[in-house]
Design a protein around this motif. Structure first.
Motif, PDB file in Angstrom:
ATOM      1  N   ASP A  41      70.949  44.650  50.223  1.00 16.18           N
ATOM      2  CA  ASP A  41      71.570  45.359  49.098  1.00 16.18           C
ATOM      3  C   ASP A  41      70.542  46.037  48.190  1.00 16.18           C
ATOM      4  O   ASP A  41      70.873  46.507  47.113  1.00 16.18           O
ATOM      5  CB  ASP A  41      72.465  44.422  48.290  1.00 16.18           C
ATOM      6  CG  ASP A  41      71.710  43.232  47.708  1.00 16.18           C
ATOM      7  OD1 ASP A  41      70.513  43.055  48.000  1.00 16.18           O
ATOM      8  OD2 ASP A  41      72.336  42.463  46.947  1.00 16.18           O
ATOM      9  N   GLY A  42      69.284  46.087  48.636  1.00 13.39           N
ATOM     10  CA  GLY A  42      68.261  46.813  47.899  1.00 13.39           C
ATOM     11  C   GLY A  42      67.570  46.026  46.796  1.00 13.39           C
ATOM     12  O   GLY A  42      66.952  46.617  45.913  1.00 13.39           O
ATOM     13  N   MET A  43      67.639  44.712  46.852  1.00 11.60           N
ATOM     14  CA  MET A  43      66.976  43.877  45.846  1.00 11.60           C
ATOM     15  C   MET A  43      65.631  43.391  46.390  1.00 11.60           C
ATOM     16  O   MET A  43      65.525  43.003  47.548  1.00 11.60           O
ATOM     17  CB  MET A  43      67.846  42.670  45.482  1.00 11.60           C
ATOM     18  CG  MET A  43      69.211  43.045  44.931  1.00 11.60           C
ATOM     19  SD  MET A  43      69.144  43.978  43.404  1.00 11.60           S
ATOM     20  CE  MET A  43      68.735  42.702  42.257  1.00 11.60           C
ATOM     21  N   ILE A  44      64.621  43.402  45.530  1.00 10.09           N
ATOM     22  CA  ILE A  44      63.292  42.919  45.919  1.00 10.09           C
ATOM     23  C   ILE A  44      63.310  41.398  45.822  1.00 10.09           C
ATOM     24  O   ILE A  44      63.548  40.839  44.747  1.00 10.09           O
ATOM     25  CB  ILE A  44      62.196  43.513  45.013  1.00 10.09           C
ATOM     26  CG1 ILE A  44      62.191  45.035  45.120  1.00 10.09           C
ATOM     27  CG2 ILE A  44      60.834  42.927  45.362  1.00 10.09           C
ATOM     28  CD1 ILE A  44      61.299  45.735  44.114  1.00 10.09           C
ATOM     29  N   SER A  45      63.075  40.733  46.954  1.00 12.16           N
ATOM     30  CA  SER A  45      63.165  39.275  46.946  1.00 12.16           C
ATOM     31  C   SER A  45      61.805  38.585  47.068  1.00 12.16           C
ATOM     32  O   SER A  45      61.688  37.412  46.735  1.00 12.16           O
ATOM     33  CB  SER A  45      64.086  38.786  48.063  1.00 12.16           C
ATOM     34  OG  SER A  45      63.552  39.123  49.318  1.00 12.16           O
ATOM     35  N   TYR A  46      60.789  39.300  47.549  1.00  9.12           N
ATOM     36  CA  TYR A  46      59.479  38.670  47.727  1.00  9.12           C
ATOM     37  C   TYR A  46      58.413  39.747  47.772  1.00  9.12           C
ATOM     38  O   TYR A  46      58.649  40.842  48.271  1.00  9.12           O
ATOM     39  CB  TYR A  46      59.463  37.855  49.030  1.00  9.12           C
ATOM     40  CG  TYR A  46      58.118  37.262  49.385  1.00  9.12           C
ATOM     41  CD1 TYR A  46      57.640  36.146  48.725  1.00  9.12           C
ATOM     42  CD2 TYR A  46      57.325  37.836  50.374  1.00  9.12           C
ATOM     43  CE1 TYR A  46      56.398  35.601  49.049  1.00  9.12           C
ATOM     44  CE2 TYR A  46      56.089  37.299  50.698  1.00  9.12           C
ATOM     45  CZ  TYR A  46      55.629  36.187  50.029  1.00  9.12           C
ATOM     46  OH  TYR A  46      54.401  35.665  50.344  1.00  9.12           O
ATOM     47  N   ARG A  47      57.231  39.413  47.271  1.00 15.01           N
ATOM     48  CA  ARG A  47      56.071  40.300  47.374  1.00 15.01           C
ATOM     49  C   ARG A  47      54.926  39.508  47.982  1.00 15.01           C
ATOM     50  O   ARG A  47      54.572  38.438  47.503  1.00 15.01           O
ATOM     51  CB  ARG A  47      55.646  40.817  46.016  1.00 15.01           C
ATOM     52  CG  ARG A  47      54.367  41.684  46.140  1.00 15.01           C
ATOM     53  CD  ARG A  47      53.813  42.057  44.808  1.00 15.01           C
ATOM     54  NE  ARG A  47      53.074  40.927  44.264  1.00 15.01           N
ATOM     55  CZ  ARG A  47      52.140  41.039  43.337  1.00 15.01           C
ATOM     56  NH1 ARG A  47      51.840  42.207  42.821  1.00 15.01           N
ATOM     57  NH2 ARG A  47      51.527  39.990  42.887  1.00 15.01           N
TER      58      ARG A  47
END
Length: 176
Positions: free
Chosen positions: A148-154
């Motif tokens: 859904d276009g959410m940043i979950s991890y970097r």
């Protein structure tokens, strides 16, 4: 009691410093991302490959998890992680969008021709604006984006050593 107060303060500070030094997953050089849990920034960038059109934020809202990897041909750690990116795309079937950060498109294409192209699509961020919007502190950096276009991890730094198996893959599998 008042006579022991300085000793108690010193021991408390020592305990705090000892705890901070022994945190296993703490990297003192890493700046924590403020983008975790937020939507990907809106963007439109030119494609890296000649036949590729523009790439925008809509490509990161496909319903499937996507990895966004910021790289550059002049970046030595990017070379070090490239084998693991190829493994992610090939063996694990990950969709990876590459973003050539402040790089000459011809040099970035030559880099991919030499080492192989793990990216399903690649874009050029000549001025580094998208990297700023993502909160990139330096290349390479890889972001796990949910369907859904959410940043979950970097993943900060190169994907080397056990970073693929212990950090990036579990984060990627968690959003599948």
């Amino acid at each position: 009691m008042q006579r022991f107060l300085p000793l108690i303060i010193v021991l408390a500070l020592f305990a705090v410093f000892l705890r901070m030094m022994t945190l296993e997953d703490r990297n003192p050089n890493e700046i924590k991302s403020v983008m975790i849990g937020k939507a990907v920034p809106e963007f439109t960038l030119p494609g890296l490959m000649p036949a590729e059109t523009e790439i925008g934020h809509e490509a990161l809202k496909s319903g499937q998890p996507v990895l966004v990897n910021f790289f550059a041909s002049w970046c030595v750690p990017c070379r070090a992680e490239h084998e693991n990116l190829m493994k992610l795309a090939g063996e694990h079937g990950a969709t990876i969008i590459g973003v050539a950060y402040k790089d000459d498109p011809a040099k970035a294409r030559a880099f991919l021709e030499e080492l192989g192209n793990p990216y399903s699509r690649a874009a050029v961020d000549r001025d580094g604006r998208l990297a700023i919007d993502f909160g990139v502190t330096g290349v390479p950096e890889t972001f796990v984006i949910s369907g859904d276009g959410m940043i979950s991890y970097r993943h900060w730094g190169p994907i080397v050593g056990d970073g693929l198996e212990t950090k990036l893959l579990p984060a990627y599998e968690a959003v599948k």
